[in-house]
Design a protein around this motif. Structure first.
Motif, PDB file in Angstrom:
ATOM      1  N   ASP A 277       0.806  -1.220   0.000  1.00  0.00           N
ATOM      2  CA  ASP A 277       0.000   0.000   0.000  1.00  0.00           C
ATOM      3  C   ASP A 277       0.840   1.272   0.000  1.00  0.00           C
ATOM      4  OD1 ASP A 277      -2.408  -1.435   0.078  1.00  0.00           O
ATOM      5  OD2 ASP A 277      -2.197  -1.734   2.244  1.00  0.00           O
ATOM      6  N   VAL A 278       2.172   1.149  -0.019  1.00  0.00           N
ATOM      7  CA  VAL A 278       3.030   2.333  -0.054  1.00  0.00           C
ATOM      8  C   VAL A 278       2.871   3.025  -1.405  1.00  0.00           C
ATOM      9  CG1 VAL A 278       5.439   3.106  -0.076  1.00  0.00           C
ATOM     10  CG2 VAL A 278       4.690   1.424   1.603  1.00  0.00           C
ATOM     11  N   ASP A 279       2.890   4.338  -1.383  1.00  0.00           N
ATOM     12  CA  ASP A 279       2.777   5.115  -2.615  1.00  0.00           C
ATOM     13  C   ASP A 279       3.848   4.659  -3.607  1.00  0.00           C
ATOM     14  OD1 ASP A 279       2.501   6.966  -4.596  1.00  0.00           O
ATOM     15  OD2 ASP A 279       2.787   8.729  -3.327  1.00  0.00           O
ATOM     16  N   PRO A 280       3.477   4.183  -4.795  1.00  0.00           N
ATOM     17  CA  PRO A 280       4.478   3.700  -5.765  1.00  0.00           C
ATOM     18  C   PRO A 280       5.508   4.754  -6.147  1.00  0.00           C
ATOM     19  CG  PRO A 280       2.254   3.056  -6.431  1.00  0.00           C
ATOM     20  CD  PRO A 280       2.093   4.003  -5.284  1.00  0.00           C
ATOM     21  N   ALA A 281       5.173   6.023  -5.952  1.00  0.00           N
ATOM     22  CA  ALA A 281       6.122   7.080  -6.298  1.00  0.00           C
ATOM     23  C   ALA A 281       7.380   7.014  -5.438  1.00  0.00           C
ATOM     24  CB  ALA A 281       5.454   8.448  -6.135  1.00  0.00           C
TER      25      ALA A 281
END
Length: 588
Positions: A277-281
């Motif tokens: 769920d970590v921001d892919p950015a």
């Protein structure tokens, strides 16, 4: 007057050569300094000796690679190198210094008129004119020495020649001045520059023992490579700028947007969700030097995982999601997460911390290109700290040993059954692998850690023995193998450096030798006593009963044998009574 001038000239030359004369105290001190430093001696002294002896090769080498120049450093008489060569009348040395100025003419155009450190404030041309040195005057004029420069009293080089009545010098200076006024160049500048370039090529070819054509080809090849590298750098900078603009616009995380907008080199996310769920950015910030992401399972972190191990949390989470019929994303989170390939592009990252994120696998081929041609564009080329603690890793990549700068590796709280991938990590200073599933270190080249390893933490595993190669870790300061299944300590442990080792923890192990525990209970640093004792009584190859060995004579052995016999008899009698009681119970 002529006698006075000759006397002044002789005194000046004696003062110049005194520090470099063979057998002088200064020369002896210099040679002594050379022997003490392995033959190199003091750079400054060596440089001025080369000027004095007209050792042109040494002069050129020290100007190019030794930090010397035509104007620095000063001699013992506080003369710049140009003044020193003029005063000593060393034409070859002077030309070598002037060539170095010409090679960097655009940056150092005024060096030929450098002033000495004395109150007279003279230029090299003034000194050459006063000394009636025609060759030096011509060499300085050919390198654009100024005829209008004045000393502290307002005198020019021509005034020095006139005062000393140097007729030939006056003639050369006047002819040069007339040619400059009439704008008539003695040598065409373009042809002169090409001639100097050709001379430099010939000199380099002679020094290297190769042809001029080869030197020219190598220079052209080097220029092409430098131009290509420059173009690639410009393209990379433009690509990073566009990437930062995109992330600053599209990233979900405020931390990532701020990092992209302000071009921060460090990014820390303390209260992150699981990796899935970590921001892919986050994984696309290629310019980062340090990336720290701490998830919910990070023990002691912001998202604190309490005292439970990651495996227990994952197991319970998996069962719950299965019973309730969770979504695909939730099942992926429970089963573990494989980091995306974008992570491989963090080529500038020196410190990577990903803790408590339920990471089960690293990207395929991670670190495999570190030693290849494109190593500068891959994660790992400059990586020094790799922290993957409190995840779900079951193995480490075989390419781990290819990391050339890795100093800290923390894989605590995972599901590793082997550390074989760390074999060959010669730069490691800290290795932590607590709370895994390690049962042996026989598949690890422990000696390959020896050069620099200071901290080795392997507590909370199922190790049944330590290899004797642990004794090769001569720089070890901390050794923690507590809460394992060790029944004895290897004799090789006694080879550790007692002067460096400060902490040994072997508690919560079923070690048969009780004296080891008693030694460790002492409050006054029992490390020395422990190592000496283990070296004498520890386990060796093929010795299964070494853990209970003791030193002693025949009487002690006899007493021990009697005691053991009595214990066996008591056990037999106890077994007989137990069997009788059990048979009575069966009859009842």
């Amino acid at each position: 007057r002529e006698d006075e001038e000759k006397s002044e000239e002789n005194t000046r030359r004696q003062n110049c050569n005194r520090a470099h004369a063979p057998g002088s105290s200064e020369s002896s001190g210099c040679h002594e300094g050379e022997s003490m430093s392995g033959g190199g001696g003091d750079k400054r002294e060596r440089f001025f000796r080369a000027l004095e002896k007209e050792d042109v090769k040494t002069v050129r080498w020290m100007v190019r690679h030794g930090g010397m120049s035509a104007v620095r450093p000063y001699s013992d008489e506080q003369l710049p190198p140009l003044h020193f060569a003029v005063q000593a009348g060393r034409l070859k040395s002077l030309k070598a210094l002037l060539e170095s100025i010409d090679a960097t003419h655009s940056e150092c155009a005024g060096w030929v008129d450098v002033r000495d450190a004395g109150p007279a404030d003279r230029t090299p041309l003034m000194l050459a004119a006063a000394g009636n040195w025609l060759d030096g005057v011509r060499a300085l004029l050919a390198n654009n020495a100024s005829l209008t420069a004045t000393d502290a009293k307002g005198r020019t080089a021509r005034d020095y020649a006139a005062i000393k009545k140097r007729a030939e010098v006056l003639r050369v200076l006047d002819e040069w001045q007339l040619s400059r006024v009439a704008n008539v160049e003695l040598v065409d500048e373009d042809e002169d520059a090409e001639a100097r370039r050709q001379k430099r090529l010939e000199r380099e070819a002679e020094e290297r023992g190769v042809s001029v054509e080869r030197v020219v080809a190598e220079r052209e090849k080097r220029e092409v490579a430098e131009r290509a590298a420059r173009d690639a750098g410009e393209r990379q900078a433009a690509r990073l700028d566009s990437l930062r603009e995109a992330l600053a616009r599209d990233a979900r995380s405020d931390d990532v947007r701020a990092c992209a907008q302000e071009f921060r080199r460090d990014l820390t996310i303390k209260d992150a969700p699981f990796a899935v769920d970590v921001d892919p950015a986050v994984w696309r910030c290629e310019w980062l030097h340090t990336l720290t992401v701490r998830g919910p399972l990070d023990i002691g972190g912001v998202g604190g995982g309490g005292s439970s191990t990651p495996s227990s949390i994952v197991d319970s989470g998996t069962a719950q999601s299965t019973e309730n019929g969770a979504t695909d994303a939730e099942r992926d989170s429970a089963a573990g997460f494989c980091l995306p390939d974008e992570l491989l592009a963090l080529a500038s990252c020196a410190e990577l911390v990903l803790r408590g994120l339920r990471i089960a696998r690293l990207p395929p081929g991670v670190f495999s290109a570190v030693n290849g041609n494109d190593s500068s564009e891959q994660l790992g080329a400059v990586l020094k700290v790799l922290d993957l603690a409190e995840n779900q890793l079951s193995d480490l990549p075989d390419t781990l040993a290819q990391l050339p700068l890795l100093e800290v590796l923390d894989v605590s709280g995972n599901a590793l059954s082997s550390l074989a991938a760390t074999s060959g990590c010669a730069k490691l200073v800290t290795l932590k692998a607590s709370r895994n599933r390690l049962t042996t270190l026989e598949d690890v080249d422990v000696a390959s850690w020896a050069p620099r390893l200071e901290t080795l933490v392997l507590d909370g595993n199922a190790l049944e023995a330590l290899p004797s190669e642990v004794g090769a870790l001569s720089n070890l300061i901390t050794l923690d193998v507590s809460n394992n299944r060790l029944v004895a300590l290897p004799a090789g442990l006694g080879d550790l450096n007692v002067k460096k080792l400060q902490r040994v923890d072997v508690t919560d192990n079923p070690i048969k030798d009780r004296r080891i525990a008693k030694i460790l209970e002492k409050g006054n640093k029992p490390i020395k006593e422990l190592l000496a004792y283990v070296k004498k009584t520890g386990t060796v190859a093929g010795d299964e009963n070494a853990g209970s060995r003791r030193r002693g004579g025949g009487k002690a052995k006899g007493k021990a044998a009697k005691k053991q016999q009595q214990q066996q008899q008591q056990e037999l009698s106890g077994d007989d009574s137990d069997s009788a009681a059990s048979s009575a119970n069966e009859n009842a």
